[in-house]
Motif scaffolding. Sequence first.
Motif, PDB file in Angstrom:
ATOM      1  N   VAL A  33      10.553  -2.064   6.883  1.00  0.00           N
ATOM      2  CA  VAL A  33      10.687  -1.028   5.770  1.00  0.00           C
ATOM      3  C   VAL A  33      11.855  -0.387   6.114  1.00  0.00           C
ATOM      4  O   VAL A  33      12.108   0.456   7.306  1.00  0.00           O
ATOM      5  N   LEU A  34      12.548   0.088   5.051  1.00  0.00           N
ATOM      6  CA  LEU A  34      13.896   0.980   5.184  1.00  0.00           C
ATOM      7  C   LEU A  34      13.983   2.272   4.362  1.00  0.00           C
ATOM      8  O   LEU A  34      13.275   1.917   2.947  1.00  0.00           O
ATOM      9  N   GLY A  35      14.363   3.136   4.675  1.00  0.00           N
ATOM     10  CA  GLY A  35      13.965   4.419   3.987  1.00  0.00           C
ATOM     11  C   GLY A  35      15.528   4.565   3.061  1.00  0.00           C
ATOM     12  O   GLY A  35      16.719   4.773   3.546  1.00  0.00           O
ATOM     13  N   ARG A  36      15.393   4.150   1.790  1.00  0.00           N
ATOM     14  CA  ARG A  36      16.729   4.204   0.970  1.00  0.00           C
ATOM     15  C   ARG A  36      17.389   5.374   0.847  1.00  0.00           C
ATOM     16  O   ARG A  36      18.566   5.429   0.360  1.00  0.00           O
ATOM     17  N   THR A  37      16.743   6.539   1.347  1.00  0.00           N
ATOM     18  CA  THR A  37      17.413   7.735   0.876  1.00  0.00           C
ATOM     19  C   THR A  37      18.155   8.369   2.075  1.00  0.00           C
ATOM     20  O   THR A  37      18.419   9.256   2.176  1.00  0.00           O
ATOM     21  N   ASN A  38      18.059   7.589   3.258  1.00  0.00           N
ATOM     22  CA  ASN A  38      18.531   8.269   4.309  1.00  0.00           C
ATOM     23  C   ASN A  38      20.050   7.888   4.722  1.00  0.00           C
ATOM     24  O   ASN A  38      20.576   6.656   4.110  1.00  0.00           O
ATOM     25  N   ALA A  39      20.867   8.812   5.328  1.00  0.00           N
ATOM     26  CA  ALA A  39      22.238   8.674   5.580  1.00  0.00           C
ATOM     27  C   ALA A  39      22.640   7.449   6.268  1.00  0.00           C
ATOM     28  O   ALA A  39      23.597   6.855   6.237  1.00  0.00           O
ATOM     29  N   ASN A  40      21.652   6.867   7.033  1.00  0.00           N
ATOM     30  CA  ASN A  40      22.088   5.529   7.832  1.00  0.00           C
ATOM     31  C   ASN A  40      21.624   4.293   7.241  1.00  0.00           C
ATOM     32  O   ASN A  40      21.537   3.269   8.051  1.00  0.00           O
ATOM     33  N   LEU A  41      21.340   4.387   5.837  1.00  0.00           N
ATOM     34  CA  LEU A  41      20.889   3.226   5.279  1.00  0.00           C
ATOM     35  C   LEU A  41      21.746   1.818   5.449  1.00  0.00           C
ATOM     36  O   LEU A  41      20.991   0.660   5.711  1.00  0.00           O
ATOM     37  N   SER A 101       0.816  -1.178   0.042  1.00  0.00           N
ATOM     38  CA  SER A 101      -0.042   0.084  -0.173  1.00  0.00           C
ATOM     39  C   SER A 101       0.889   1.196   0.078  1.00  0.00           C
ATOM     40  O   SER A 101       0.240   2.472  -0.069  1.00  0.00           O
ATOM     41  N   TRP A 102       1.902   1.223   0.126  1.00  0.00           N
ATOM     42  CA  TRP A 102       3.117   2.398  -0.094  1.00  0.00           C
ATOM     43  C   TRP A 102       3.101   2.794  -1.553  1.00  0.00           C
ATOM     44  O   TRP A 102       2.973   2.070  -2.504  1.00  0.00           O
ATOM     45  N   ASP A 103       3.373   4.152  -1.707  1.00  0.00           N
ATOM     46  CA  ASP A 103       3.520   4.591  -2.850  1.00  0.00           C
ATOM     47  C   ASP A 103       5.013   4.074  -3.664  1.00  0.00           C
ATOM     48  O   ASP A 103       5.884   4.156  -2.829  1.00  0.00           O
ATOM     49  N   LEU A 104       4.907   3.607  -4.799  1.00  0.00           N
ATOM     50  CA  LEU A 104       6.055   3.065  -5.212  1.00  0.00           C
ATOM     51  C   LEU A 104       6.735   4.214  -6.413  1.00  0.00           C
ATOM     52  O   LEU A 104       5.983   4.999  -7.127  1.00  0.00           O
ATOM     53  N   ASN A 105       7.962   4.167  -6.504  1.00  0.00           N
ATOM     54  CA  ASN A 105       8.785   5.030  -7.323  1.00  0.00           C
ATOM     55  C   ASN A 105      10.083   3.988  -7.830  1.00  0.00           C
ATOM     56  O   ASN A 105      10.236   3.224  -7.467  1.00  0.00           O
ATOM     57  N   VAL A 106      10.316   4.285  -9.072  1.00  0.00           N
ATOM     58  CA  VAL A 106      11.419   3.865  -9.754  1.00  0.00           C
ATOM     59  C   VAL A 106      12.758   3.736  -8.946  1.00  0.00           C
ATOM     60  O   VAL A 106      13.113   4.866  -8.282  1.00  0.00           O
ATOM     61  N   ASN A 107      13.461   2.483  -8.611  1.00  0.00           N
ATOM     62  CA  ASN A 107      14.458   2.354  -7.907  1.00  0.00           C
ATOM     63  C   ASN A 107      14.289   2.021  -6.416  1.00  0.00           C
ATOM     64  O   ASN A 107      15.070   1.788  -5.905  1.00  0.00           O
ATOM     65  N   ASP A 108      13.084   1.756  -6.215  1.00  0.00           N
ATOM     66  CA  ASP A 108      12.705   1.408  -4.840  1.00  0.00           C
ATOM     67  C   ASP A 108      12.978   0.019  -4.922  1.00  0.00           C
ATOM     68  O   ASP A 108      12.957  -0.770  -6.121  1.00  0.00           O
ATOM     69  N   ILE A 167      11.479  -0.935 -11.844  1.00  0.00           N
ATOM     70  CA  ILE A 167      11.817  -0.355 -13.119  1.00  0.00           C
ATOM     71  C   ILE A 167      10.824   0.596 -13.622  1.00  0.00           C
ATOM     72  O   ILE A 167      11.219   1.317 -14.481  1.00  0.00           O
ATOM     73  N   LYS A 168       9.541   0.349 -13.347  1.00  0.00           N
ATOM     74  CA  LYS A 168       8.513   0.885 -14.063  1.00  0.00           C
ATOM     75  C   LYS A 168       7.467   0.988 -13.029  1.00  0.00           C
ATOM     76  O   LYS A 168       6.895  -0.170 -12.407  1.00  0.00           O
ATOM     77  N   PHE A 212      10.999  -3.910   2.513  1.00  0.00           N
ATOM     78  CA  PHE A 212      10.747  -2.976   1.405  1.00  0.00           C
ATOM     79  C   PHE A 212      11.603  -1.966   1.520  1.00  0.00           C
ATOM     80  O   PHE A 212      11.914  -1.273   2.773  1.00  0.00           O
ATOM     81  N   TYR A 213      12.272  -1.374   0.415  1.00  0.00           N
ATOM     82  CA  TYR A 213      13.163  -0.169   0.439  1.00  0.00           C
ATOM     83  C   TYR A 213      12.423   1.003  -0.116  1.00  0.00           C
ATOM     84  O   TYR A 213      12.420   1.032  -1.334  1.00  0.00           O
ATOM     85  N   GLY A 214      11.872   1.840   0.652  1.00  0.00           N
ATOM     86  CA  GLY A 214      11.025   3.203   0.263  1.00  0.00           C
ATOM     87  C   GLY A 214      12.025   4.123  -0.371  1.00  0.00           C
ATOM     88  O   GLY A 214      13.173   4.410   0.093  1.00  0.00           O
ATOM     89  N   SER A 215      11.215   5.133  -0.858  1.00  0.00           N
ATOM     90  CA  SER A 215      11.908   6.430  -1.506  1.00  0.00           C
ATOM     91  C   SER A 215      12.431   7.547  -0.500  1.00  0.00           C
ATOM     92  O   SER A 215      13.039   8.280  -0.624  1.00  0.00           O
TER      93      SER A 215
END
Length: 373
Positions: free
Chosen positions: A217-225, A51-58, A71-72, A251-254
Motif C-alpha cells: 500500500v502506497l500513500g499517493r498524497t505523500n511527498a515521497n511517493l 477493506s480500505w476506504d476508496l476515493n476517486v483518483n485512488d 473514477i467512481k 494499492f495507492y490510497g488517498s
Amino acid sequence: MRNKKAIILLIMFALMFLPFVKVNADDWSGKEGGYYTVYLDNSNKVLFRISWDLNVNDQYLSHDNKMYKIIKVDKKNDKAYAKYIETVKLPNIDIEKVSQVMAQKTGERKIAMYSTHSDESYIPTDGAASIYGHGGIYKVDASLSNALSNKGIKTYVDQTLYLPHDAMAYRRSRVGALKILKNDKPDLLLDIHRDAAPYQDYIRKIAGTNATGVRLVLGRTNANLKANQDLAFRIKAIADKEYPNLVKDIFYGSGDYNQDLTPNSLLLEFGTDTHTRQRAEESAKFMADVLTKAVYGTDEKKQVGALTNTQKGTPSQNNSAGWGIWILIGVAVFSIVGFMFLSTGGREMMSKLKDATKKEFSSFLGKFNKDKK
C-alpha cells in the motif's frame, strides 16, 4: 466582549467532548468487516476487493501489472469503478549490482516495523478479527523480524499500541514512526497490517507452503511517493520472479500513511482476517527474503568481507595505490618547502638549503673517498 467569551466557552466545551466523539476508521468508513468491490468501468468484471476506504483518483496495480484508476465510488452500496490506464513494466533487478552498491554501506543493516492497527487479528487462530491490545498481527511482525535476523539484518519491532482503530490511528503511530527513525535510523520502515477482504482473494500456496498473498500500500498524497513506488516496484519485481503470486497487488490510497517521513517506507498487508495467522507468518518468511534482496541485494552473510583486508586488489588497483603514495609524498614535500619559504623568506631559505646541500655533499664525498681507499 460577550460574544468573544461565548466563543471561547464553546471551543472549550467542544474540546472537552472531542475525545468521545465517534470517528470512522481511517481505512474503512463502512460497517465493521466490510469491503469495497471494484469493477472495471462499464462492466461486471471484478478487478479487486479491499477493506480500505476508496476515493476517486485512488489507483491500483494488479498482479499482472495493469494500472487502474478509481473514477467512481458508490459508498452506499460499497462499490467502485475503475478504468484501465496502462501496463507498467517493472524494473529488471540485478541482485549482484544491488549487492555491490550496498557493500559500500557502513554500519549495521537495520529494518524496523510497527503496526498502526494494533488490534488486527486472524479469526481462525486468534478467535476474533479484532483484539483490543496486542492483536495477532504482532505475531506476523515477529515472524518477519526473525526471518530477517536469520539473514544477518538487525530488526526492531515497535510494540507500542496505537489504539483505538479509528481515524486518528495514523496520527498516533506517526509519533512512534518518528521515534523509530530518530533512534534506530533503519534502512527500511514497515507498517504491518492485514486486510479484511474475502478469504479467496488472498489464499496462496507459495513454494509448496500454505501462505497468503501480500498487498503493498502506497500513500499517493505523500511527498515521497516516487521513491516509495520505486521500492514497491523493486519488491514486486523480485517477488514475481522468486515467489510468483506472493505480492497480490499494489494499492495507492488517498492518505500518506506516514510514508512522507522517509523515502524507504511501505505498508504491507498479510492476508485477511478469515485466514489462519500461520499462513500470514509463512508469507512473512518469504517476504523477508524478498525485502533482503530488494534493499541489500544478496544475503548480508554472503557479503561479509566485501570490504575487508583479506581481499587482494587487481594489478591495476595496486599500481594506482603505489602512484597514490608517491603523489602524497610529493604533496607533503611541496607543502614543507612552501612553509619554509613563507616563514623564513626566500633568500634565507635558499641560503640554508645551499649550506645544507654543500654540507651533505662534502660529507658524502668524504665517505666515498674513504670507502674507495
